[in-house]
Design a protein around this motif. Structure first.
Motif, PDB file in Angstrom:
ATOM      1  N   PRO A   1       3.672   4.868  -3.125  1.00  0.00           N
ATOM      2  CA  PRO A   1       2.783   5.844  -2.478  1.00  0.00           C
ATOM      3  C   PRO A   1       2.114   5.238  -1.248  1.00  0.00           C
ATOM      4  O   PRO A   1       2.046   4.009  -1.105  1.00  0.00           O
ATOM      5  N   PRO A   2       1.600   6.070  -0.339  1.00  0.00           N
ATOM      6  CA  PRO A   2       0.959   5.570   0.888  1.00  0.00           C
ATOM      7  C   PRO A   2      -0.166   4.583   0.627  1.00  0.00           C
ATOM      8  O   PRO A   2      -0.387   3.664   1.428  1.00  0.00           O
ATOM      9  N   SER A   3      -0.883   4.745  -0.477  1.00  0.00           N
ATOM     10  CA  SER A   3      -2.004   3.845  -0.772  1.00  0.00           C
ATOM     11  C   SER A   3      -1.553   2.405  -0.943  1.00  0.00           C
ATOM     12  O   SER A   3      -2.308   1.468  -0.655  1.00  0.00           O
ATOM     13  N   VAL A   4      -0.337   2.202  -1.405  1.00  0.00           N
ATOM     14  CA  VAL A   4       0.191   0.845  -1.605  1.00  0.00           C
ATOM     15  C   VAL A   4       0.449   0.171  -0.261  1.00  0.00           C
ATOM     16  O   VAL A   4       0.080  -0.990  -0.048  1.00  0.00           O
ATOM     17  N   PHE A   5       1.063   0.886   0.669  1.00  0.00           N
ATOM     18  CA  PHE A   5       1.315   0.322   1.995  1.00  0.00           C
ATOM     19  C   PHE A   5      -0.002  -0.002   2.698  1.00  0.00           C
ATOM     20  O   PHE A   5      -0.120  -1.032   3.366  1.00  0.00           O
ATOM     21  N   LYS A   6      -0.982   0.859   2.533  1.00  0.00           N
ATOM     22  CA  LYS A   6      -2.281   0.627   3.149  1.00  0.00           C
ATOM     23  C   LYS A   6      -2.966  -0.592   2.537  1.00  0.00           C
ATOM     24  O   LYS A   6      -3.580  -1.397   3.251  1.00  0.00           O
ATOM     25  N   ALA A   7      -2.877  -0.747   1.216  1.00  0.00           N
ATOM     26  CA  ALA A   7      -3.509  -1.880   0.547  1.00  0.00           C
ATOM     27  C   ALA A   7      -2.918  -3.201   1.038  1.00  0.00           C
ATOM     28  O   ALA A   7      -3.648  -4.162   1.325  1.00  0.00           O
ATOM     29  N   TYR A   8      -1.598  -3.267   1.154  1.00  0.00           N
ATOM     30  CA  TYR A   8      -0.955  -4.479   1.646  1.00  0.00           C
ATOM     31  C   TYR A   8      -1.332  -4.751   3.101  1.00  0.00           C
ATOM     32  O   TYR A   8      -1.646  -5.892   3.484  1.00  0.00           O
ATOM     33  N   ALA A   9      -1.304  -3.714   3.935  1.00  0.00           N
ATOM     34  CA  ALA A   9      -1.618  -3.891   5.352  1.00  0.00           C
ATOM     35  C   ALA A   9      -3.071  -4.315   5.557  1.00  0.00           C
ATOM     36  O   ALA A   9      -3.359  -5.191   6.380  1.00  0.00           O
ATOM     37  N   ASP A  10      -3.993  -3.720   4.807  1.00  0.00           N
ATOM     38  CA  ASP A  10      -5.412  -4.068   4.942  1.00  0.00           C
ATOM     39  C   ASP A  10      -5.665  -5.512   4.540  1.00  0.00           C
ATOM     40  O   ASP A  10      -6.436  -6.229   5.195  1.00  0.00           O
ATOM     41  N   GLN A  11      -5.013  -5.963   3.453  1.00  0.00           N
ATOM     42  CA  GLN A  11      -5.208  -7.341   3.006  1.00  0.00           C
ATOM     43  C   GLN A  11      -4.625  -8.326   4.015  1.00  0.00           C
ATOM     44  O   GLN A  11      -5.218  -9.373   4.301  1.00  0.00           O
ATOM     45  N   PHE A  12      -3.463  -7.985   4.565  1.00  0.00           N
ATOM     46  CA  PHE A  12      -2.857  -8.855   5.569  1.00  0.00           C
ATOM     47  C   PHE A  12      -3.741  -8.956   6.806  1.00  0.00           C
ATOM     48  O   PHE A  12      -3.927 -10.041   7.374  1.00  0.00           O
ATOM     49  N   GLN A  13      -4.275  -7.832   7.248  1.00  0.00           N
ATOM     50  CA  GLN A  13      -5.153  -7.853   8.422  1.00  0.00           C
ATOM     51  C   GLN A  13      -6.360  -8.749   8.188  1.00  0.00           C
ATOM     52  O   GLN A  13      -6.729  -9.552   9.063  1.00  0.00           O
TER      53      GLN A  13
END
Length: 280
Positions: free
Chosen positions: A90-102
């Motif tokens: 789901p979109p929330s998973v991609f956002k969680a990974y991207a936010d942590q990487f940032q």
């Protein structure tokens, strides 16, 4: 989960060790030059929360690998059946990974900026992706997910354990890297390039000649080599989550799935990002 257990590496004299499955380690374990204001290091894990040197450096280089918190980013409860970002996530998973990487990459740049003198150079390389949309990419971890689901079907692991397991890696695109570097503000991008290569190992001529008997399966052998390489860099994470007892079965099953894919001409392409930065 103890940090020491997650960050450990396999013994250097074993076929599944990081040293025996890394091109970087095969060339040189580690070199440092600090006397002449130059620092060169290849690192497996890179988001350090403190500086590496008391001296101001003119040059440093890093291989970026284990990029997120040890247990992966928060907010992955809906990523059931997957162990990483996948097309079905789901979109929330991609956002969680991207936010942590940032968050982590910004911290990394900030720490390194304190070590490097003005106009000093830092070169970074990492496994990445070509598509800016992370939901349109195949990352190669799907076969590990498939292998874990096989073990669940056989009663070796619990479904809840599979659903709660997520790898703490992130494969950025060039846009991710450029945006974060610009926003953090300590460095200018001198050069940013993306390379693509075959991610599956090819047997050498000597290996093929050594295994000329009729029972030799080239795809299975390539699957084993791929599994050894993946295991060398990722084993501590599934080991700490599922326990040591299932690891051999997991990567044996993974090797078989890789071999099946190779026999059907499904070669996973490996994307590498290289960026050269100059300290402002």
């Amino acid at each position: 989960m103890a940090t020491e257990k997650v960050l450990r590496m396999n013994p250097a004299d074993h076929e599944i060790s990081y040293a025996n499955n890394s091109v970087t380690q095969a060339e040189e374990k580690e070199r440092r030059y600090s006397a002449g204001k130059v620092f060169y290091r290849r690192s497996c894990r890179f988001f350090l929360s403190q500086t590496l040197s008391n001296q101001k450096l003119a040059l440093c280089a890093f291989f970026l690998w284990d990029s997120l918190a040890l247990k992966g980013p928060v907010g992955l409860e809906d990523n059931k059946g997957n162990i990483y970002m996948a097309r079905s996530s789901p979109p929330s998973v991609f956002k969680a990974y991207a936010d942590q990487f940032q968050k982590d990459f910004t911290n990394f740049l900030s720490m390194r900026s304190k070590e490097i003198m003005p106009q000093g150079c830092m070169v970074l390389t990492c496994i990445g992706r070509k598509n800016p949309n992370p939901s349109k990419e195949d990352y190669g971890w799907e076969l590990i997910s498939k292998s874990l689901l096989d073990l669940f079907a056989e009663g070796v692991v619990k479904e809840a354990d599979v659903d709660s397991f997520n790898l703490p890696y992130y494969t950025p695109c060039r846009e991710d890297i450029a945006e974060i570097v610009e926003r953090e503000g300590s460095f200018d991008i001198k050069r940013l390039q993306v390379f693509e290569a075959n991610g599956s190992p090819v047997l050498s001529r000597e290996e093929q000649l050594y295994n000329q008997d009729l029972d030799f399966n080239v795809y299975l052998e390539m699957g084993k080599k791929t599994a050894n390489g993946v295991r060398a860099i990722s084993e501590p994470h599934p080991c700490s989550h599922f326990g040591d007892a299932v690891i051999d079965k997991l990567f044996t099953r993974f090797a078989t799935h890789v071999a099946d894919g190779l026999s059907n001409s499904k070669f996973h392409k490996l994307t590498t990002i290289v960026v050269s930065l100059t300290k402002k």
